[in-house]
Design an enzyme around this catalytic site. Structure first.
Site, PDB file in Angstrom:
ATOM      1  N   MET B   1       0.820  -1.215   0.000  1.00  0.00           N
ATOM      2  CA  MET B   1       0.000   0.000   0.000  1.00  0.00           C
ATOM      3  C   MET B   1       0.849   1.257   0.000  1.00  0.00           C
ATOM      4  O   MET B   1       0.779   2.086   0.905  1.00  0.00           O
ATOM      5  CB  MET B   1      -0.943  -0.008   1.197  1.00  0.00           C
ATOM      6  CG  MET B   1      -0.272  -0.013   2.533  1.00  0.00           C
ATOM      7  SD  MET B   1      -1.090  -1.130   3.673  1.00  0.00           S
ATOM      8  CE  MET B   1      -0.355  -2.695   3.144  1.00  0.00           C
ATOM      9  N   PRO B   2       1.654   1.435  -1.019  1.00  0.00           N
ATOM     10  CA  PRO B   2       2.536   2.617  -1.044  1.00  0.00           C
ATOM     11  C   PRO B   2       1.741   3.913  -1.231  1.00  0.00           C
ATOM     12  O   PRO B   2       0.626   3.910  -1.761  1.00  0.00           O
ATOM     13  CB  PRO B   2       3.417   2.384  -2.277  1.00  0.00           C
ATOM     14  CG  PRO B   2       3.256   0.938  -2.621  1.00  0.00           C
ATOM     15  CD  PRO B   2       1.883   0.558  -2.171  1.00  0.00           C
TER      16      PRO B   2
END
Lengths: 68, 68, 68, 68, 68, 68
Positions: B1-2
């Site tokens: 989940m950058p």
């Protein structure tokens, strides 16, 4: 190669004042840490007073209470 | 989940170019770190040239000297 | 002179992967917006899984549920 | 003296909703960490849907597919 | 109530230098914009040289080429 | 798909407190703006007291004066 982000409320800051902030921060980093000005970035964000909160209220509300 | 934040100067960036940045960064994170695209967020900030400083001056001043 | 900040969870990212992210983002900005690589900054923040939340829980809790 | 930055898409958020976010975050920090409200800052950034990407596309494109 | 974030590479910055940066930025904001020092926040992030990129390479790689 | 960044001083915050912050912010965004928790990201940064300035001094200096 420092990166500096300055967030202030959007209350009629002039181009000259922005220039003074950029110049001042860049000089400070050169003086204190010997950072070359050419690779110092400064980004100024002007934030609407409805979008900045302090003490649990918006700066817009605070300014109204201050009669501004 | 950058989460990726891209800050660029506000100089006529098109919706197509923004789409290309978002697509490109999302693909890069999938290729290099195996991050699922569905949970990669990209936020692009376009910063006024008066508000971006480099070398102790604003980009507005720099562009004037460059004849742009 | 773009500035890009990539935030990812701190889960054994190697120096080679960081290099690939930096190289990839810098190339992308050159290709899409014609930005000179020499003045593109990229900062990668690795965030502890206890400090990253999604869906109302920490990534640490999520990884435990995933058996990782 | 916490500093909280909330980034949301720019989709008709009202001044009342912003006030509720600021109040809620400030209270949360007081309740969980005993932080005095007077020195808690909250900054809300409303990001254009063309400038926010998820899943490799802009939120503008996502909203069009959702018929919104 | 300005908020300033200074990002620099993590290369042996001393507590005295950090103090000088904080003092200098706070004074600058008072001088240029009349901002009260009591509500000026400054946050310094020291970034590992493997995590900072410029010109498409990490600062670690740059420092090795510079013989540092 | 909100993104929230909480910066606090690094003063013995527990995993339970971080979880409470993440849960609380995520619920707040659902309640106020109807944002789905599954795509709300929260990142907590714990900043060393030497690296946080207020009133022109570091929080380390402030804590010493407060006898903490």
């Amino acid at each position: 190669m420092p990166y500096v982000n300055i967030k202030i409320t959007d209350e009629q800051v002039t181009a000259q004042q922005k220039q003074a902030l950029i110049q001042g921060v860049t000089s400070l980093l050169e003086r204190v840490l010997n950072k070359p000005p050419a690779t110092t970035f400064v980004v100024i964000d002007e934030v609407a007073t409805d979008n900045w909160g302090v003490g649990g209220e918006t700066v817009s509300a605070l300014r109204r209470r201050q009669g501004k």
